[in-house]
Design an enzyme around this catalytic site. Structure first.
Site: not given
Length: 559
Positions: A84, A295
């Site tokens: 992440d 992301d």
């Protein structure tokens, strides 16, 4: 053991002994950390002049929910952790978490007295993290030895989760956040508790403070630390470098601006060459620039309504189909979506990149990325997740104190001038992925929702200047800059390869060469070494044979 097996074993042992002697005599700068279980390796050596020591590579796989994970070790116990770049903290579910969401995955065993586990404040330092989808996890902060992609960090602060409502699938036990320290909940609660990648960069552990990502839909990708995967990046000079934007502080948290997200400036977006200039929600603080957050933890693409409406205006028969900002387009769409950043380099998405799947009740219409999102108080207008990141090899450089800002390098897989995919390709892709969405679209036109723009979250009395270099939050200044904004020497970056070569002699005596990519190691997840007679690592016979088949070719180790 039969005679053939004995012969093979003797050959293996003999080869291993010879390889050990080769390593002992070699002058190559091999990483000081152990080689991983499986085929990975060094392609060239570190070019940085400082006395640095580590880089490595790991396979990346896609989980059932569309996120991507690596296998790592915490206290010599193997776990899968989702990558992440939109958050900063590393956490694992523990055996104290008895929620149904935790019980279904391997958990960090607190009943095992790991010799490298270090308590912080008698496990009373609270940890809590919340995500944009409303889910969250909580527990306490501790320290443990963590190994990722052959790179080891002792006393790494991490969240030991005792309660969570986050649905974890595919035996993924937690999240490895790769963001900046200012985004870290753990850093705010415990002294000298930097996030994992920040620790690597600020302590000078890596040969260079970068990591690289190669993501795929159906095969294994790669995650590199301290180097780039040159089995994917065929020409390093074609990497497009984009400077990460800085942000003003949050409230009175600090009196300086700094880096918060892996976010860059978006200069334009286009559909079939019809170009649009993004309209930022907060033009003042961002010099009238639109900010895009990249992301890997987000499985979609999102943009502000003012931009997404214009994008879909270039799609005939497209329409808004629900209040979440979801659009649908004709499934036989042949449009190309493109995004440009910084100096205007263009990155394209073909229909198989942005089409989600046909609606079950309306099979001629397909749900599509991007979705529209209401204004975000942090000023991030675009959120580019895995549908975009699968089209590029991405390189994330942490920056160097006093010398180099953080940068994101993008190496495109898709050629902007390539022919448009025919519908048969799209249809085949949707069929192979069983992508039909169980929904029936409304039989009326939805009106576009309106939103009130909330106050900007950052303290603009401390301005953030594009191009500034924060002096004390980046990698140690002992690094020599290679990719600064004035000069880029990317060819000097350390390199590894996620490909390995297998040499086989066929029945005719000819040597046949085949190239493969690394795969996830076969490991026992969540089990400490020695428990239940199960080792924390295991490797198949085929993997063992490949892992010892090592060839030194023109200065390159291929395993």
């Amino acid at each position: 053991m039969n005679r053939l097996a004995k012969v093979v074993l003797l050959l293996v042992l003999n080869f291993a002994l010879q390889f050990k002697n080769v390593l002992a005599a070699s002058t190559y700068n091999l990483p000081s950390t152990p080689l991983q279980d499986g085929p990975a390796l060094l392609a060239g050596q570190a070019s940085n002049s400082t006395a640095l020591n580590a880089f490595g590579i790991s396979s990346v796989s896609i989980a059932g929910d569309g996120t991507y994970y690596v296998v790592l070790q915490a206290g010599q116990i193997s776990f899968r952790a989702a990558l992440d770049t939109g958050s900063a903290d590393f956490w694992l579910t523990s055996t104290e978490c008895t929620n149904s969401t935790c019980m279904s995955v391997p958990r960090y065993p607190l009943t095992y007295a790991s010799p490298t586990f270090v308590s912080i404040n008698n496990n009373e330092t609270a940890f809590a993290v919340n995500y944009a989808d409303g889910t969250g996890a909580s527990g306490f902060v501790a320290r443990e030895t963590v190994e990722v992609a052959n790179v080891t960090v002792a006393n790494q602060a991490f969240g030991v989760v005792t309660s969570s409502n986050i649905t974890l699938v595919s035996e993924v036990s937690g999240i490895l956040g790769l963001g900046f320290s200012r985004q870290s909940e753990i850093s705010a609660r415990a002294a000298s508790a930097t996030p994992f990648f920040s620790t690597l960069a600020q302590q000078g552990i890596l040969d260079y403070p970068i990591f690289g990502l190669s993501l795929t839909r159906n095969a294994t990708g790669t995650f590199t630390l301290g180097a780039i995967d040159v089995s994917v990046v065929q020409n390093v000079s074609q990497v497009i470098w984009n400077e990460v934007v800085s942000f003003s502080p949050v409230g009175t948290q600090t009196n300086t601006s700094g880096y918060f997200y892996w976010a860059i400036r978006m200069s334009s977006f286009a559909v079939n060459g019809t170009q649009y200039t993004p309209q930022p929600t907060y033009p003042g603080p961002n010099d009238n620039s639109s900010i895009a957050l990249l992301d890997v933890g987000t499985t979609g693409l999102y943009g502000p309504y003012q931009d997404v409406i214009r994008l879909y205006s270039s799609f005939p028969s497209s329409r808004l189909v629900d209040e979440s900002g979801q659009w649908a387009v004709p499934c036989d769409s042949s449009a190309i979506i493109s995004f440009s950043f910084g100096d205007g380099a263009t990155f394209v998405l073909e229909p198989t990149d942005y089409i989600i799947g046909p609606a079950e009740g309306n099979p001629d219409l397909c749900l599509s990325w991007p979705k529209a999102a209401p204004p975000s108080t942090d000023g991030v207008d675009w959120l580019l997740g895995t549908p975009f990141l699968r089209t590029v090899y991405s390189i994330w450089s942490y920056g160097i104190d006093y010398q180099e800002p953080p940068m994101i390098g993008l190496y495109p897989y898709n050629n902007a001038s390539a022919p448009v995919q025919p519908f048969s390709v799209v249809e085949s892709s949707l069929s192979s992925e069983s992508a039909t969405v169980a929904t029936t679209l409304p039989n009326f036109v939805l009106s576009t929702p309106t939103y009130t723009t909330p106050p900007y979250a950052f303290n603009t009395s401390v301005p953030a200047v594009y191009g500034e270099i924060v002096q004390s939050e980046l990698a140690t200044s002992t690094y020599s800059p290679l990719i600064g904004t004035l000069a880029v020497n990317a060819t000097a970056l350390p390199q590894v390869t996620g490909a390995y070569t297998l040499f086989v002699t066929n029945s005719n005596g000819a040597v046949v060469t085949s190239t493969y990519h690394i795969s996830q190691p076969l490991v026992t997840l969540g089990v400490p070494p020695g428990w239940n007679s199960a080792a924390s690592r295991s490797i198949s016979g085929v993997g063992l044979a490949i892992s010892i088949l090592i060839t030194l070719v023109a200065g390159t180790w291929i395993i």
